[in-house]
Design an enzyme around this catalytic site. Structure first.
Site, PDB file in Angstrom:
ATOM      1  N   ALA A 212       0.852  -1.201   0.000  1.00 37.90           N
ATOM      2  CA  ALA A 212       0.000   0.000   0.000  1.00 37.90           C
ATOM      3  C   ALA A 212       0.882   1.243   0.000  1.00 37.90           C
ATOM      4  O   ALA A 212       2.096   1.150  -0.202  1.00 37.90           O
ATOM      5  CB  ALA A 212      -0.907  -0.018   1.224  1.00 37.90           C
ATOM      6  N   ASN A 213       0.305   2.390   0.189  1.00 35.22           N
ATOM      7  CA  ASN A 213       1.087   3.627   0.328  1.00 35.22           C
ATOM      8  C   ASN A 213       0.417   4.505   1.383  1.00 35.22           C
ATOM      9  O   ASN A 213      -0.605   4.143   1.950  1.00 35.22           O
ATOM     10  CB  ASN A 213       1.205   4.346  -1.019  1.00 35.22           C
ATOM     11  CG  ASN A 213      -0.157   4.679  -1.589  1.00 35.22           C
ATOM     12  OD1 ASN A 213      -0.902   5.457  -1.006  1.00 35.22           O
ATOM     13  ND2 ASN A 213      -0.505   4.067  -2.716  1.00 35.22           N
ATOM     14  N   ARG A 214       1.030   5.672   1.637  1.00 33.00           N
ATOM     15  CA  ARG A 214       0.591   6.481   2.781  1.00 33.00           C
ATOM     16  C   ARG A 214      -0.595   7.399   2.478  1.00 33.00           C
ATOM     17  O   ARG A 214      -0.944   8.247   3.290  1.00 33.00           O
ATOM     18  CB  ARG A 214       1.756   7.352   3.273  1.00 33.00           C
ATOM     19  CG  ARG A 214       2.883   6.557   3.851  1.00 33.00           C
ATOM     20  CD  ARG A 214       3.927   7.495   4.455  1.00 33.00           C
ATOM     21  NE  ARG A 214       5.175   6.793   4.678  1.00 33.00           N
ATOM     22  CZ  ARG A 214       5.387   5.988   5.698  1.00 33.00           C
ATOM     23  NH1 ARG A 214       4.442   5.780   6.595  1.00 33.00           N
ATOM     24  NH2 ARG A 214       6.547   5.381   5.816  1.00 33.00           N
ATOM     25  N   ALA A 278      -4.057   7.545  -5.015  1.00 36.96           N
ATOM     26  CA  ALA A 278      -2.644   7.155  -5.152  1.00 36.96           C
ATOM     27  C   ALA A 278      -2.640   5.669  -5.503  1.00 36.96           C
ATOM     28  O   ALA A 278      -2.615   4.813  -4.621  1.00 36.96           O
ATOM     29  CB  ALA A 278      -1.910   7.417  -3.850  1.00 36.96           C
TER      30      ALA A 278
END
Ligand code: C5P
Length: 408
Positions: A212-214, A278
């Site tokens: 995943a990402n932030r 994102a």
């Protein structure tokens, strides 16, 4: 279509005021009734007599003109109209409007009106490009004020060239017609369908782990909410976030990039699509069907094979059939923000890119504030640092103007 429409024209102080006389003529030719307010500065350029002669009624000038107050109070003047048009709108008038001042008749009426407002700015190119004027413009757009012009060309007074000339009277007439034709004028996106993507995607490694990402989804969710408040029919396609579903719109929850693309395609057709998610660029080629066990491969290391995910923004922007009229991408960058964003605009085939600097020091990722640049075919605008809600509101106002064909 302007027959019997009531137009209140505020004439500010600028050399372009002479064009307002022609604007009045063109409006009256089309059957509109034109009431005028001539500011004090406006009277330095054209006289009440010429305005009154062409409009067929005396211009309003003073806030506390007892005789005029007897005729019609300033509140009625502000409301007893179908639209308020400001031409020329000076930098000072724009600043007063953005700040909510009410210290003369023009600014008081602009604050008191409940009708659509269209402004035709005219000023020196340096004044137009000053940070203060840019801030005021962003604020006014967020407040639902429509803009026509200014255009590029030579300035009447100084011979300087640049952006700042007031739009031509016939273009202002067309913009008035567009503003009045908008269904349920007042809500800038009524009747429009808007799609927004938001949040990260989760790409499974096995049933319990993912890449995943932030991204928090705050900016995308704020945009979807602002579009709904502006009257649009909104579909929000969101990756996993901890945010509540915004009110007044349809939220579709997805997990992976592929699911997001499928949900986006299903939500078409739309008037505008904003891709704030994102999206993970890669997914795991063959996610494990069972939880992967430590040491199962007999070695202290593990390699994951990744495959590229579809680029949702580029896929939609490059569609031949059913492409949204306006496709907006986001570019989160940690260096050369504008350069990389410009490159993305061409590569992905979208109309606008909202670029932001997400370097660790900025606190943008996951934070509540954002500093963005809007990149279009016409150039780059750097917006002041503001809350994600304010960025959303300003972006939605800009999108509403672009869809109405009145912009920028
Ligand atoms: O290339 P980059 O990921 O920086 O591009 C960002 C923009 O592209 C964002 O608008 C994002 O939502 C969109 N994007 C997408 N699908 C991907 C990757 C990015 O829609 N697979």
């Amino acid at each position: 279509m302007l027959k019997d429409k009531r137009i209140l024209l505020v004439i500010g102080g600028g050399i372009a005021a002479y064009k307002s006389l022609e604007l009045i003529r063109r409006l009256r030719e089309r059957g509109a009734r034109v009431r005028t307010i001539l500011t004090r500065a406006g009277q330095e350029f054209i006289t009440p007599l010429s305005v009154g002669a062409i409009a067929g009624e005396k211009p309003y000038i003073e806030l506390f003109d007892l005789q005029a107050e007897f005729d019609i109070g300033h509140i009625r003047l502000a409301r007893d109209t179908d639209i308020v048009v400001v031409a020329p709108a000076t930098a000072d008038l724009m600043a007063k409007m953005a700040g909510g001042h009410a210290d003369d008749l023009a600014s008081t009426v602009l604050l008191a009106t409940d009708k659509p407002v269209l402004i035709a700015p005219a000023m020196n190119p340096h004044m137009w490009s000053q940070a203060a004027t840019r801030r005021n413009r962003t604020q006014l757009e967020a407040d639902g004020i429509a803009f026509i012009g200014p255009s590029a060309g030579e300035m009447a007074e100084s011979g300087e060239a640049g952006i700042g000339r007031m739009a031509e009277p016939l273009d202002i007439v067309a913009a008035i017609e567009t503003a009045l034709a908008r269904p349920h004028a007042g809500l800038p996106l009524s009747g429009r369908r808007i799609l927004v993507t938001s949040g990260p995607t989760h790409e499974p490694i096995d049933p319990v782990r993912y890449i995943a990402n932030r991204s928090s989804g705050k900016q995308g969710h704020a945009i979807a909410a602002a579009a709904a408040r502006a009257g649009a029919d909104v579909t929000l396609v969101s990756g996993p976030t901890s945010l509540p579903d915004p009110a007044g719109l349809k939220t579709i929850k997805v997990s992976t990039a592929r699911e997001m693309l499928a949900a986006v395609e299903k939500a078409l057709p739309v008037d505008a699509a904003i891709f704030a998610a994102a999206v993970a660029d890669w997914g795991v080629a063959a996610p494990g069907a069972q939880k992967m066990k430590k040491g199962a491969a007999g070695a202290p290391s593990l390699s994951l094979s990744l495959v590229e995910n579809p680029d949702i923004l580029a896929t939609i922007a490059k569609r031949r059939a059913g492409r949204p009229r306006l496709v907006v991408g986001f570019a989160a960058e940690t260096e050369k923000v504008i350069e990389h964003a410009r490159d993305k605009l061409t590569r992905k085939g979208c109309d606008w890119i909202v670029a932001n600097d997400v370097s660790p020091g900025t606190g943008v990722m996951g934070g509540d504030r954002n500093s963005v640049h809007l990149i279009t075919a016409k150039g780059v605008e750097s917006w002041p640092v503001q809350s994600k809600d304010e960025v959303a509101q300003a972006l939605i106002a800009r999108i509403a103007s672009a869809l109405a064909g009145v912009a920028t």
